[in-house]
Design a protein around this motif. Structure first.
Motif, PDB file in Angstrom:
ATOM      1  N   GLU A 170     133.686   0.555  31.356  1.00  0.00           N
ATOM      2  CA  GLU A 170     134.727  -0.195  32.045  1.00  0.00           C
ATOM      3  C   GLU A 170     134.524  -0.150  33.560  1.00  0.00           C
ATOM      4  O   GLU A 170     134.038   0.842  34.110  1.00  0.00           O
ATOM      5  CB  GLU A 170     136.101   0.384  31.704  1.00  0.00           C
ATOM      6  CG  GLU A 170     136.540   0.119  30.273  1.00  0.00           C
ATOM      7  CD  GLU A 170     137.884   0.754  29.969  1.00  0.00           C
ATOM      8  OE1 GLU A 170     138.376   1.539  30.817  1.00  0.00           O
ATOM      9  OE2 GLU A 170     138.427   0.490  28.879  1.00  0.00           O
ATOM     10  N   LYS A 171     134.920  -1.238  34.216  1.00  0.00           N
ATOM     11  CA  LYS A 171     134.877  -1.276  35.674  1.00  0.00           C
ATOM     12  C   LYS A 171     135.864  -0.267  36.258  1.00  0.00           C
ATOM     13  O   LYS A 171     136.940  -0.033  35.701  1.00  0.00           O
ATOM     14  CB  LYS A 171     135.237  -2.674  36.179  1.00  0.00           C
ATOM     15  CG  LYS A 171     134.217  -3.758  35.839  1.00  0.00           C
ATOM     16  CD  LYS A 171     132.962  -3.628  36.668  1.00  0.00           C
ATOM     17  CE  LYS A 171     132.034  -4.814  36.423  1.00  0.00           C
ATOM     18  NZ  LYS A 171     130.757  -4.691  37.196  1.00  0.00           N
ATOM     19  N   GLN A 172     135.492   0.344  37.356  1.00  0.00           N
ATOM     20  CA  GLN A 172     136.364   1.287  38.038  1.00  0.00           C
ATOM     21  C   GLN A 172     137.435   0.524  38.846  1.00  0.00           C
ATOM     22  O   GLN A 172     137.287  -0.692  39.082  1.00  0.00           O
ATOM     23  CB  GLN A 172     135.537   2.180  38.966  1.00  0.00           C
ATOM     24  CG  GLN A 172     134.458   2.978  38.238  1.00  0.00           C
ATOM     25  CD  GLN A 172     135.040   3.927  37.213  1.00  0.00           C
ATOM     26  OE1 GLN A 172     135.580   4.959  37.533  1.00  0.00           O
ATOM     27  NE2 GLN A 172     134.935   3.555  35.926  1.00  0.00           N
ATOM     28  N   PRO A 173     138.507   1.206  39.274  1.00  0.00           N
ATOM     29  CA  PRO A 173     139.569   0.522  40.029  1.00  0.00           C
ATOM     30  C   PRO A 173     139.053  -0.224  41.255  1.00  0.00           C
ATOM     31  O   PRO A 173     139.623  -1.249  41.646  1.00  0.00           O
ATOM     32  CB  PRO A 173     140.500   1.678  40.429  1.00  0.00           C
ATOM     33  CG  PRO A 173     140.308   2.690  39.334  1.00  0.00           C
ATOM     34  CD  PRO A 173     138.850   2.599  38.964  1.00  0.00           C
ATOM     35  N   ASP A 174     137.969   0.281  41.853  1.00  0.00           N
ATOM     36  CA  ASP A 174     137.430  -0.400  43.039  1.00  0.00           C
ATOM     37  C   ASP A 174     136.442  -1.508  42.687  1.00  0.00           C
ATOM     38  O   ASP A 174     135.825  -2.107  43.576  1.00  0.00           O
ATOM     39  CB  ASP A 174     136.758   0.613  43.975  1.00  0.00           C
ATOM     40  CG  ASP A 174     135.549   1.302  43.339  1.00  0.00           C
ATOM     41  OD1 ASP A 174     135.211   0.993  42.179  1.00  0.00           O
ATOM     42  OD2 ASP A 174     134.934   2.152  44.019  1.00  0.00           O
ATOM     43  N   GLY A 175     136.293  -1.790  41.390  1.00  0.00           N
ATOM     44  CA  GLY A 175     135.394  -2.864  40.960  1.00  0.00           C
ATOM     45  C   GLY A 175     133.972  -2.419  40.676  1.00  0.00           C
ATOM     46  O   GLY A 175     133.155  -3.211  40.196  1.00  0.00           O
ATOM     47  N   SER A 176     133.677  -1.150  40.957  1.00  0.00           N
ATOM     48  CA  SER A 176     132.319  -0.654  40.723  1.00  0.00           C
ATOM     49  C   SER A 176     132.116  -0.294  39.252  1.00  0.00           C
ATOM     50  O   SER A 176     133.085  -0.180  38.481  1.00  0.00           O
ATOM     51  CB  SER A 176     132.053   0.573  41.593  1.00  0.00           C
ATOM     52  OG  SER A 176     132.915   1.640  41.211  1.00  0.00           O
ATOM     53  N   ARG A 177     130.875  -0.107  38.861  1.00  0.00           N
ATOM     54  CA  ARG A 177     130.567   0.275  37.493  1.00  0.00           C
ATOM     55  C   ARG A 177     130.851   1.763  37.292  1.00  0.00           C
ATOM     56  O   ARG A 177     130.773   2.554  38.235  1.00  0.00           O
ATOM     57  CB  ARG A 177     129.092  -0.014  37.179  1.00  0.00           C
ATOM     58  CG  ARG A 177     128.762  -1.500  37.151  1.00  0.00           C
ATOM     59  CD  ARG A 177     127.279  -1.758  37.151  1.00  0.00           C
ATOM     60  NE  ARG A 177     126.639  -1.287  35.928  1.00  0.00           N
ATOM     61  CZ  ARG A 177     125.325  -1.400  35.694  1.00  0.00           C
ATOM     62  NH1 ARG A 177     124.536  -1.950  36.602  1.00  0.00           N
ATOM     63  NH2 ARG A 177     124.819  -0.960  34.558  1.00  0.00           N
TER      64      ARG A 177
END
Length: 262
Positions: free
Chosen positions: A198-205
Motif C-alpha cells: 500500500e502507498k504510504q500517507p505521503d504517497g511513497s511506496r
C-alpha cells in the motif's frame, strides 16, 4: 503430456491464495480437485469460490498436523473421489518474530504445520500411489529454503527441512514411479501481503515494497496465478523424469545480487 484429465489432485489448505491458484490451474488441465482446510468456514468459502469459477471441487475439514484426521480424510477421499494421483502440500503458516523473542511453543507450531504436516500427508497417500503405480507430490517450499532473513527463523528452518524431505521422498520412492518435487514461490501479491504494497500517507511506496521490487529482476511482485503453470508441469507426465527438484518461481531473486546503491 501436460494434461491431467481424470487425475485426482489433493491440494492442502487450498481455500484461497496460492493453493487456490494452483488448484484452479490443475482443474483447467482436467484434474478433479479435492482440498481441505482447518475449519468448516474456510472450506465453505473455498467451495463458493470454486463454484463461482465453474470448478466442481470437494472440500474437507481436516487439520493436517493430526495424523489420525489425515488418514481418515485420505481414506474418505479415496472412497468418494478416487485414489489421489497428485498431492500438493500447500498448507502453511508463518510467525514473524525475532528469534530471541520467539517462544519454543511458537517455533514448534510453525515446524508442525510447515514440515511435520507434509510428512504426515505424504505418508498417508504414498501407499496407494505405490499400488496404483504412479504418483506426484509437490511440496510448496520457499526462497527461505535457501535464504535466511530476520524474524523468520522457524519458517526458514521448516522450509529448509521441507526441501530435504522432498529430496528424501524422491530417494525412497522414485523406484515406484513417484515423483516428489518442490515449488519455491517468490514474493506473491496476495491479500495477506497487500498491506506491504500500500502507498504510504505521503504517497511513497511501502519500504518493503521498494525492497522486494529492487531485489527482483522482474521488478515486481508475482501473481499467485503464475504458480499454476509450474505446478501443472510438475503434476503432469511432462515431468516424469524430474524428481527431487525445487523449482523456484521467484522472478529471479535467487539469481540476483541486487542493484548497487546510488
Amino acid at each position: 503430456m501436460f494434461r491431467l484429465d481424470g487425475k485426482v489432485a489433493f491440494i492442502t489448505g487450498a481455500s484461497y491464495g496460492i493453493g487456490y491458484a494452483i488448484a484452479k490451474g490443475m482443474a483447467g488441465a482436467g484434474a478433479k480437485i479435492v482440498f481441505n482446510d482447518i475449519n468448516a468456514e474456510l472450506v465453505e468459502k473455498g467451495l463458493a469460490s470454486y463454484k463461482a469459477d465453474g470448478i466442481d471441487a470437494k472440500g474437507y475439514v481436516c487439520d493436517v498436523t493430526d495424523e489420525d484426521a489425515v488418514n481418515k480424510t485420505v481414506a474418505q477421499i479415496e472412497k468418494e473421489v478416487g485414489v489421489i494421483d497428485i498431492l500438493v502440500n500447500n498448507a502453511g503458516i508463518i510467525k514473524r518474530i525475532p528469534m530471541c523473542e520467539m517462544s519454543a511453543e511458537d517455533f514448534r507450531k510453525v515446524i508442525d504445520v510447515d514440515l511435520n504436516a507434509p510428512f504426515i500427508v505424504s505418508k498417508a497417500v504414498i501407499p496407494s500411489m505405490i499400488k496404483k503405480g504412479h504418483g506426484k507430490i509437490i511440496n510448496i517450499c520457499s526462497m527461505m529454503s535457501e535464504l535466511g532473513r530476520e524474524t523468520v527463523s522457524a519458517y526458514a528452518a521448516a522450509k529448509g527441512g521441507l526441501k530435504m524431505l522432498t529430496r528424501n521422498i524422491c530417494s525412497e520412492y522414485g523406484e515406484y514411479n513417484i515423483q516428489c518435487n518442490g515449488i519455491g514461490p517468490g514474493y506473491i501479491a496476495t491479500p495477506q501481503t497487500a498491506p506491504l504494497r500500500e502507498k504510504q500517507p505521503d504517497g511513497s511506496r511501502h519500504p518493503f515494497d521498494t525492497f522486494i521490487c529492487s531485489k527482483t529482476p522482474a521488478g515486481r511482485w508475482l501473481e499467485a496465478d503464475e504458480l499454476a503453470g509450474p505446478a501443472v508441469f510438475l503434476a503432469s507426465d511432462a515431468s516424469n523424469a524430474v524428481n527431487g527438484h525445487i523449482l523456484y518461481v521467484d522472478g529471479g531473486i535467487l539469481a540476483y545480487i541486487g542493484k548497487q546503491p546510488k
